[in-house]
Scaffold this motif. Structure first.
Motif, PDB file in Angstrom:
ATOM      1  N   SER A 127       0.811  -1.115   0.148  1.00 12.21           N
ATOM      2  CA  SER A 127      -0.025  -0.166   0.083  1.00 12.21           C
ATOM      3  C   SER A 127       0.978   1.271  -0.153  1.00 12.21           C
ATOM      4  CB  SER A 127      -0.814   0.121   1.346  1.00 12.21           C
ATOM      5  OG  SER A 127      -1.759  -0.978   1.137  1.00 12.21           O
ATOM      6  N   VAL A 128       0.935   1.803  -1.132  1.00 12.37           N
ATOM      7  CA  VAL A 128       1.725   3.137  -1.134  1.00 12.37           C
ATOM      8  C   VAL A 128       1.215   4.115  -0.191  1.00 12.37           C
ATOM      9  CG1 VAL A 128       2.563   5.073  -2.652  1.00 12.37           C
ATOM     10  CG2 VAL A 128       2.179   2.803  -3.552  1.00 12.37           C
ATOM     11  N   ASP A 129      -0.079   4.390  -0.112  1.00  9.63           N
ATOM     12  CA  ASP A 129      -0.879   5.290   0.760  1.00  9.63           C
ATOM     13  C   ASP A 129      -2.205   4.780   0.680  1.00  9.63           C
ATOM     14  OD1 ASP A 129      -1.957   6.360  -1.929  1.00  9.63           O
ATOM     15  OD2 ASP A 129      -0.389   7.626  -2.011  1.00  9.63           O
ATOM     16  N   ARG A 130      -3.359   5.577   1.453  1.00 11.99           N
ATOM     17  CA  ARG A 130      -4.573   5.247   1.373  1.00 11.99           C
ATOM     18  C   ARG A 130      -5.268   5.073   0.091  1.00 11.99           C
ATOM     19  NH1 ARG A 130      -7.551   8.614   6.041  1.00 11.99           N
ATOM     20  NH2 ARG A 130      -9.147   6.966   5.342  1.00 11.99           N
ATOM     21  N   ASN A 131      -4.877   5.512  -1.139  1.00 16.48           N
ATOM     22  CA  ASN A 131      -5.457   5.754  -2.173  1.00 16.48           C
ATOM     23  C   ASN A 131      -4.763   4.415  -3.495  1.00 16.48           C
ATOM     24  OD1 ASN A 131      -7.208   7.756  -1.266  1.00 16.48           O
ATOM     25  ND2 ASN A 131      -5.912   9.250  -1.982  1.00 16.48           N
ATOM     26  N   ASN A 132      -3.466   4.207  -3.062  1.00 12.52           N
ATOM     27  CA  ASN A 132      -2.715   3.487  -4.109  1.00 12.52           C
ATOM     28  C   ASN A 132      -2.101   2.230  -3.374  1.00 12.52           C
ATOM     29  OD1 ASN A 132      -2.479   5.576  -6.525  1.00 12.52           O
ATOM     30  ND2 ASN A 132      -2.136   6.714  -4.669  1.00 12.52           N
ATOM     31  N   SER A 133      -2.473   1.022  -4.394  1.00 15.47           N
ATOM     32  CA  SER A 133      -1.909  -0.302  -3.923  1.00 15.47           C
ATOM     33  C   SER A 133      -1.619  -0.991  -4.841  1.00 15.47           C
ATOM     34  CB  SER A 133      -2.718  -0.838  -2.838  1.00 15.47           C
ATOM     35  OG  SER A 133      -4.091  -1.254  -3.563  1.00 15.47           O
ATOM     36  N   PHE A 134      -0.674  -1.861  -4.667  1.00 17.30           N
ATOM     37  CA  PHE A 134      -0.189  -2.952  -5.551  1.00 17.30           C
ATOM     38  C   PHE A 134      -0.599  -4.364  -5.148  1.00 17.30           C
ATOM     39  CE2 PHE A 134       2.229   0.863  -6.933  1.00 17.30           C
ATOM     40  CZ  PHE A 134       2.233   0.912  -8.333  1.00 17.30           C
ATOM     41  N   GLN A 135      -0.943  -5.221  -5.736  1.00 20.07           N
ATOM     42  CA  GLN A 135      -1.064  -6.631  -5.414  1.00 20.07           C
ATOM     43  C   GLN A 135      -0.424  -7.636  -6.534  1.00 20.07           C
ATOM     44  OE1 GLN A 135      -4.305  -8.413  -3.193  1.00 20.07           O
ATOM     45  NE2 GLN A 135      -4.586  -9.469  -5.238  1.00 20.07           N
TER      46      GLN A 135
END
Length: 375
Positions: free
Chosen positions: A77-85
């Motif tokens: 989770s980069v921040d509350r709005n961006n994530s990678f899986q």
């Protein structure tokens, strides 16, 4: 002669029972540190594929397999709005009963086929990477890429008869006809990708979703003793408008185009290109005294097919009444295919041919139903 169809053709008859028993133990490790979380696991699987041929000649088969099936998930989770899986998983599957039955299917005299009781299980490996972005204003963006590899893929092995061949005392493969049998082959893989963007439209109190997906498959086959590849490429742009007006009024409208290209490595000049158009609209409305009205409307059309396929519309209607406490019960009358245009069409890629099949479908009818929802 008796109109009872009571004369049994033993050469085309078969009774087969199969069972696929799997037992597995799993061990896993989960790790989390700040914005990073990961999980690693592996299944030790024991599988037993059994088949009993009851008729016409008793026979049985038994295959035992041991597989290590790993899996892996990583999320950042980069921040509350961006994530990678990033995700990887593997699984096994057994051949279908139809593929295991060693009986000749001569429903199409030009393309005869049979099963193979010696088929092994398939093991697939799938990995995909996903990026997700969401905003407080309701916008969503998703990007995904993935790939799948299958070991011991159940593929077609076909040949064309150069002369008449007796397959059984009552079945003959005529010169020029094709005979197909499933075999296990390595070399199957597929690639997937998708982009989707969604955002709210306040003045119509709805959400709009735009997406584009691309899929590519490489399917191994054998034809006249030569191993080849049948390749298929699909591009699917799509738009969906979904309402967010109230719990009593809901509508959805969508359109998608399936752009299909298929070709074989045996002949790069031969291919099959066509486009499938699909448009749909759905309306649901609950109004006075618990009365409900629902309508679905679909359009299906084809471009580039030279098979006599016609575009058609499918329209369904429903009128009902909700009652009892919290409107838990509903009685409704539904009408299906009001325009009398329903069709069924499928496309299948063979080892050296493309099969277009139109089937009979249920004609217009009405139905009364009662639904009770337990909450």
């Amino acid at each position: 002669m008796t109109d009872l169809y009571d004369q049994l053709d033993e050469s085309l008859s078969n009774e087969y029972q199969s069972g696929y028993l799997t037992q597995a133990g799993n061990v896993g490790l989960r790790y989390r540190a700040g914005k990073l979380s990961a999980m690693l696991g592996v299944d030790a699987q024991w599988a037993n594929l059994k088949g009993d041929l009851v008729y016409p000649q008793p026979d049985e088969l038994s295959h035992k397999y041991f597989s290590l099936l790993p899996s892996f998930t990583l999320r950042y989770s980069v921040d509350r709005n961006n994530s990678f899986q990033l995700r990887y998983r593997s699984k096994s599957s057994s051949p279908s009963v139809t593929n295991l039955q060693n009986v000749i299917d001569n429903s199409n005299p030009l393309f005869l086929s049979t099963g193979n009781p010696n088929l092994d299980q398939q093991v697939s490996h799938t990995a995909n990477l996903r990026y997700l972005r969401t905003t407080k204003s309701g916008q969503t963006f998703i990007a995904m890429v993935g790939a799948t590899i299958q070991q011991d893929y159940v593929a077609d092995s076909s040949f064309v008869a150069r002369e008449d061949i007796a397959l059984s005392p009552t079945v003959t493969l005529n010169k020029g006809s094709q005979f197909t049998r499933p075999v296990n082959l390595d070399g199957y893989y597929s690639l997937q990708s998708m982009l989707t963007y969604g955002f709210p439209v306040d003045f119509i109190r709805s959400n709009i979703n735009l997406s584009l997906s691309a899929n590519y498959a490489n399917v191994p086959t054998i034809f006249d003793g030569i191993e080849s590849r049948t390749r298929e490429l699909n591009l699917i742009p799509k738009i969906i408008i979904g309402s967010n007006i109230s719990k009593n009024l809901d509508f959805t409208a969508s359109y998608s185009a399936g752009i299909n290209k298929m070709f074989s490595s045996l002949d790069n000049t031969a291919g099959s290109d066509y486009v499938t158009h699909t448009a749909a609209a759905k309306l649901g409305w609950t109004f006075f005294w618990g009365l409900t009205f629902r309508s679905t409307f679909n359009y299906i059309g084809y471009t580039g097919l030279d098979t006599g396929t016609e575009d058609y519309f499918l329209w369904n209607l429903s009128l009902g009444k909700k009652f009892l406490k919290n409107n838990a019960a509903e009685i409704k009358i539904e009408a299906f295919d009001v325009l009398k245009q329903n069709q069924a069409f499928t496309h299948r890629t063979g080892s050296n041919y493309y099969d277009y099949v139109s089937s009979n479908v249920l004609q217009p009818y009405a139905m009364i139903s009662f639904v009770y929802t337990i909450r």
